[in-house]
Design an enzyme around this catalytic site. Structure first.
Site, PDB file in Angstrom:
ATOM      1  N   GLY A   1       5.078  -0.619   2.409  1.00 59.98           N
ATOM      2  CA  GLY A   1       6.011  -0.999   1.496  1.00 59.98           C
ATOM      3  C   GLY A   1       6.742  -2.024   2.030  1.00 59.98           C
ATOM      4  O   GLY A   1       6.619  -3.218   2.348  1.00 59.98           O
TER       5      GLY A   1
ATOM      6  N   GLN B   1      42.533  -7.882 -22.648  1.00 58.02           N
ATOM      7  CA  GLN B   1      42.473  -8.386 -21.231  1.00 58.02           C
ATOM      8  C   GLN B   1      41.368  -7.676 -20.499  1.00 58.02           C
ATOM      9  O   GLN B   1      40.763  -8.387 -19.463  1.00 58.02           O
ATOM     10  CB  GLN B   1      43.917  -8.220 -20.629  1.00 58.02           C
ATOM     11  CG  GLN B   1      43.906  -9.235 -19.347  1.00 58.02           C
ATOM     12  CD  GLN B   1      45.125  -9.094 -18.678  1.00 58.02           C
ATOM     13  OE1 GLN B   1      45.614  -8.186 -18.564  1.00 58.02           O
ATOM     14  NE2 GLN B   1      45.526 -10.534 -18.395  1.00 58.02           N
TER      15      GLN B   1
ATOM     16  N   GLU C   1       0.849  -1.062   0.154  1.00 56.47           N
ATOM     17  CA  GLU C   1       0.175  -0.122  -0.082  1.00 56.47           C
ATOM     18  C   GLU C   1       1.068   1.244   0.014  1.00 56.47           C
ATOM     19  O   GLU C   1       2.116   1.015   0.180  1.00 56.47           O
ATOM     20  CB  GLU C   1      -0.796   0.024   1.348  1.00 56.47           C
ATOM     21  CG  GLU C   1      -1.982  -0.976   1.261  1.00 56.47           C
ATOM     22  CD  GLU C   1      -2.665  -1.178   2.473  1.00 56.47           C
ATOM     23  OE1 GLU C   1      -2.366  -0.196   3.378  1.00 56.47           O
ATOM     24  OE2 GLU C   1      -3.374  -2.157   2.723  1.00 56.47           O
ATOM     25  N   PRO C   2       0.348   2.589  -0.347  1.00 59.38           N
ATOM     26  CA  PRO C   2       1.183   3.532  -0.070  1.00 59.38           C
ATOM     27  C   PRO C   2       2.142   3.805   1.303  1.00 59.38           C
ATOM     28  O   PRO C   2       3.074   4.178   1.024  1.00 59.38           O
ATOM     29  CB  PRO C   2       0.192   4.693  -0.234  1.00 59.38           C
ATOM     30  CG  PRO C   2      -0.951   3.955  -1.129  1.00 59.38           C
ATOM     31  CD  PRO C   2      -1.139   2.688  -0.654  1.00 59.38           C
TER      32      PRO C   2
ATOM     33  N   GLU D   1       9.766  -7.834  -4.097  1.00 52.88           N
ATOM     34  CA  GLU D   1       9.533  -8.817  -3.066  1.00 52.88           C
ATOM     35  C   GLU D   1      10.447  -8.600  -1.857  1.00 52.88           C
ATOM     36  O   GLU D   1      11.055  -9.638  -1.391  1.00 52.88           O
ATOM     37  CB  GLU D   1       9.582 -10.319  -3.630  1.00 52.88           C
ATOM     38  CG  GLU D   1       8.444 -10.392  -4.643  1.00 52.88           C
ATOM     39  CD  GLU D   1       8.328 -11.754  -5.052  1.00 52.88           C
ATOM     40  OE1 GLU D   1       8.307 -12.670  -4.303  1.00 52.88           O
ATOM     41  OE2 GLU D   1       7.479 -12.016  -5.967  1.00 52.88           O
TER      42      GLU D   1
ATOM     43  N   ARG E   1      33.051  -8.888 -32.260  1.00 52.48           N
ATOM     44  CA  ARG E   1      33.239  -7.507 -32.373  1.00 52.48           C
ATOM     45  C   ARG E   1      34.739  -7.386 -32.559  1.00 52.48           C
ATOM     46  O   ARG E   1      35.433  -7.628 -31.615  1.00 52.48           O
ATOM     47  CB  ARG E   1      32.466  -6.668 -31.365  1.00 52.48           C
ATOM     48  CG  ARG E   1      32.741  -5.237 -31.462  1.00 52.48           C
ATOM     49  CD  ARG E   1      31.948  -4.473 -32.441  1.00 52.48           C
ATOM     50  NE  ARG E   1      32.456  -2.747 -32.056  1.00 52.48           N
ATOM     51  CZ  ARG E   1      32.126  -2.103 -33.029  1.00 52.48           C
ATOM     52  NH1 ARG E   1      32.040  -2.360 -34.413  1.00 52.48           N
ATOM     53  NH2 ARG E   1      32.302  -0.562 -32.840  1.00 52.48           N
TER      54      ARG E   1
HETATM   55  N1  COS Z   1       9.535 -15.640   7.265  1.00 49.13           N
HETATM   56  C1  COS Z   1       8.740 -16.132   8.316  1.00 49.13           C
HETATM   57  N2  COS Z   1       8.473 -15.203   9.368  1.00 49.13           N
HETATM   58  C2  COS Z   1       8.886 -13.780   9.350  1.00 49.13           C
HETATM   59  C3  COS Z   1       9.692 -13.440   8.297  1.00 49.13           C
HETATM   60  C4  COS Z   1      10.055 -14.301   7.327  1.00 49.13           C
HETATM   61  N3  COS Z   1      10.872 -13.857   6.172  1.00 49.13           N
HETATM   62  N4  COS Z   1      10.036 -12.273   8.616  1.00 49.13           N
HETATM   63  C5  COS Z   1       9.685 -11.800   9.773  1.00 49.13           C
HETATM   64  N5  COS Z   1       8.759 -13.103  10.169  1.00 49.13           N
HETATM   65  C6  COS Z   1       7.752 -13.066  11.166  1.00 49.13           C
HETATM   66  C7  COS Z   1       8.744 -12.843  12.635  1.00 49.13           C
HETATM   67  O1  COS Z   1       9.135 -14.205  13.077  1.00 49.13           O
HETATM   68  C8  COS Z   1       7.740 -12.245  13.448  1.00 49.13           C
HETATM   69  O2  COS Z   1       6.810 -13.508  14.082  1.00 49.13           O
HETATM   70  P1  COS Z   1       6.391 -13.568  15.498  1.00 49.13           P
HETATM   71  O3  COS Z   1       5.274 -12.496  15.737  1.00 49.13           O
HETATM   72  O4  COS Z   1       5.776 -15.016  15.500  1.00 49.13           O
HETATM   73  O5  COS Z   1       7.419 -13.310  16.443  1.00 49.13           O
HETATM   74  C9  COS Z   1       6.719 -11.687  12.725  1.00 49.13           C
HETATM   75  O6  COS Z   1       6.792 -12.162  11.363  1.00 49.13           O
HETATM   76  C10 COS Z   1       6.808 -10.047  12.799  1.00 49.13           C
HETATM   77  O7  COS Z   1       8.224 -10.095  12.524  1.00 49.13           O
HETATM   78  P2  COS Z   1       8.959  -8.586  12.940  1.00 49.13           P
HETATM   79  O8  COS Z   1       8.905  -8.253  14.221  1.00 49.13           O
HETATM   80  O9  COS Z   1      10.516  -8.754  12.328  1.00 49.13           O
HETATM   81  O10 COS Z   1       8.286  -7.722  11.791  1.00 49.13           O
HETATM   82  P3  COS Z   1       8.557  -6.244  11.516  1.00 49.13           P
HETATM   83  O11 COS Z   1       7.419  -5.318  11.306  1.00 49.13           O
HETATM   84  O12 COS Z   1       9.736  -5.621  12.183  1.00 49.13           O
HETATM   85  O13 COS Z   1       9.150  -6.033   9.774  1.00 49.13           O
HETATM   86  C11 COS Z   1       9.933  -7.459   7.705  1.00 49.13           C
HETATM   87  C12 COS Z   1       9.532  -7.266   9.225  1.00 49.13           C
HETATM   88  C13 COS Z   1      10.815  -5.897   7.493  1.00 49.13           C
HETATM   89  C14 COS Z   1      11.077  -8.427   7.448  1.00 49.13           C
HETATM   90  C15 COS Z   1       8.747  -7.360   6.858  1.00 49.13           C
HETATM   91  O14 COS Z   1       7.927  -6.366   7.030  1.00 49.13           O
HETATM   92  C16 COS Z   1       8.997  -7.468   5.320  1.00 49.13           C
HETATM   93  O15 COS Z   1       9.506  -8.617   4.937  1.00 49.13           O
HETATM   94  N6  COS Z   1       8.918  -6.404   4.583  1.00 49.13           N
HETATM   95  C17 COS Z   1       9.092  -6.293   3.118  1.00 49.13           C
HETATM   96  C18 COS Z   1       7.805  -6.734   2.609  1.00 49.13           C
HETATM   97  C19 COS Z   1       8.034  -7.204   0.981  1.00 49.13           C
HETATM   98  O16 COS Z   1       8.806  -7.903   0.889  1.00 49.13           O
HETATM   99  N7  COS Z   1       7.061  -6.478   0.482  1.00 49.13           N
HETATM  100  C20 COS Z   1       7.091  -6.800  -0.971  1.00 49.13           C
HETATM  101  C21 COS Z   1       5.978  -7.409  -1.369  1.00 49.13           C
HETATM  102  S1  COS Z   1       5.912  -7.616  -3.090  1.00 49.13           S
HETATM  103  S2  COS Z   1       4.402  -8.415  -3.494  1.00 49.13           S
END
Ligand code: COS
Length: 385
Positions: A131, A279, A127-128, A369, A268
């Site tokens: 991210g 090299q 979402e805005p 991702e 080329r």
């Molecule tokens: N796989 C499985 N579980 C995960 C995980 C992963 N890669 N990353 C975090 N978690 C779990 C943690 O273990 C924690 O679980 P518990 O509540 O059981 O302890 C929970 O998720 C929350 O984790 P955390 O406290 O680290 O959350 P944050 O809000 O600090 O942020 C990040 C975690 C930044 C890693 C997460 O928000 C993220 O991956 N962001 C990027 C999102 C993304 O990839 N977007 C692109 C989408 S493309 S469609």
């Protein structure tokens, strides 16, 4: 330790490579120019079972290994990164979530058409204001009788423009952050789901990157995926696999660009000899090949871990290795495409030579991702746990 592909994986590699080279390569530039992957290509991919490579056959898939899926995305992305991410986002972010968390009924209704390629899947997560901070989603859901009613805005939805099925990530209580998030299977043709636009972007121009608004969208309660409050876990879990998909896409882009640079360097001539006799160019090629090989090992290893979770491989290892593979392979893709373009000199800047498309396509792999900064958060958190 066995570094050999199985006969089945070799067969997948040969089949997909042959499809990519024969059917996709000749039209990859048109896909980029016209912002569209032709229906005939989607049909061809579906006939080969490439929309559900590792989904069991009983649910419409090909029932192969996750490594076969990684190889598929790699081979396709060597010639067309747009088609690579069509498969990757569809499989990892949508079909996979239903396969891993869906009920039998959900699998029959939604996974079968997805895995067989009749429908294209996506995830509505970003979402805005959510991210990298994925837990900050503001799209709401409220239970009302037999439905959940959802309101909000979703952006950067890869494959959204097909308007088939998506995994909706929404909150029933924002103050709970990740503990208040649910996941749903959403039919994107539901009333109240508005496709606002498909973004015009730098690379992977054959894909839809869609913006949606949701206004009082009624989602049947049986479309809840997993349990209430499990939505963030589902999103993270599918991203753990998705990051291998993007790493495979990045690896494919790098390999495609490297192959073109190698060929060009041998042909080329300047100053009376081929570029490959200088090299400075030889060292560039050596460095490119070295990075590609290292990226490939990380990608294949993380895919192997995903294949072996039931045989004792550790989930923590999957989290860390998939993030490493994604960050390393994507940085390899931007580096290799940049060097490949440089080797092509002025011609590299001209669309006809295709390297400029690969250069544009590579950049997104460092961003989506999970940005590579997020991958480093994930990796370091796991290391310091
Ligand atoms: N796989 C499985 N579980 C995960 C995980 C992963 N890669 N990353 C975090 N978690 C779990 C943690 O273990 C924690 O679980 P518990 O509540 O059981 O302890 C929970 O998720 C929350 O984790 P955390 O406290 O680290 O959350 P944050 O809000 O600090 O942020 C990040 C975690 C930044 C890693 C997460 O928000 C993220 O991956 N962001 C990027 C999102 C993304 O990839 N977007 C692109 C989408 S493309 S469609």
């Amino acid at each position: 330790m066995n570094f050999q592909l199985t006969d089945e994986e070799k067969m997948v590699q040969d089949t997909v490579r042959s499809f990519a080279q024969k059917e996709l390569k000749p039209i990859a530039a048109d896909i980029d120019k016209n912002h569209k992957i032709p229906d005939s290509i989607i049909k061809g991919l579906a006939e080969l079972g490439l929309f559900g490579v590792y989904i069991p056959q009983e649910y419409g898939g090909a029932g192969l290994s996750f490594l076969s899926y990684a190889i598929t995305v790699e081979e396709i992305s060597k010639v067309c990164a747009s088609t690579g991410v069509l498969i990757s986002a569809h499989t990892s972010l949508c079909a996979n979530s239903i396969y891993e968390f869906g009920t039998k009924e959900q699998k029959e209704k939604y996974l079968v058409p997805l895995a067989s390629g009749q429908k294209i899947g996506c995830i509505l997560l970003t979402e805005p204001e959510a991210g990298s901070d994925a837990a900050n989603v503001s799209t709401t859901v409220k239970k009302e009788g037999d439905y959940y009613v959802s309101n909000g805005n979703k952006i950067f939805v890869t494959n959204g423009g097909y308007r088939d099925f998506g995994i909706l990530i929404a909150t029933h209580d924002k103050s709970l952050r990740h503990k208040g998030i649910d996941a749903f299977i959403l039919d994107l043709k539901s009333e109240g789901v508005e496709l606002q636009r498909n973004e015009d972007k730098m690379g992977i121009r054959g894909t839809y990157t869609s913006v949606f608004s949701l206004e009082n969208v009624k989602i049947p309660k049986e479309n809840l995926l997993g349990k209430e409050s499990e939505g963030f876990k589902i999103a993270m879990d599918c991203l753990d696999g998705g990051r291998i998909g993007i790493a495979s896409q990045a690896l494919g882009i790098a390999e495609g660009a490297y192959e073109k640079a190698l060929e060009y360097a041998k042909e080329r001539k300047q100053f009376g000899k081929t570029l490959s006799e200088f090299q400075a160019i030889q060292f560039k090629l050596a460095d490119m090949a070295m990075h590609i090989e290292a990226a490939k090992l990380l990608v294949y290893e993380s895919a192997w871990i995903k294949d072996n979770l039931k045989n004792g491989a550790s989930y923590n290892d999957l989290i860390i290795k998939s993030s490493m593979a994604k960050a390393y392979a994507s940085e390899t893709a931007t580096y290799v495409t940049k060097e490949a373009l440089q080797i092509h000199g002025g011609y590299g800047y001209i669309a006809e030579y295709e390297i400029e498309r690969m250069y544009r396509d590579a950049k997104i792999t460092e961003i989506y991702e999970g940005t590579n900064e997020v991958q480093r958060i994930v990796i370091s958190k796991m290391l310091l746990k």
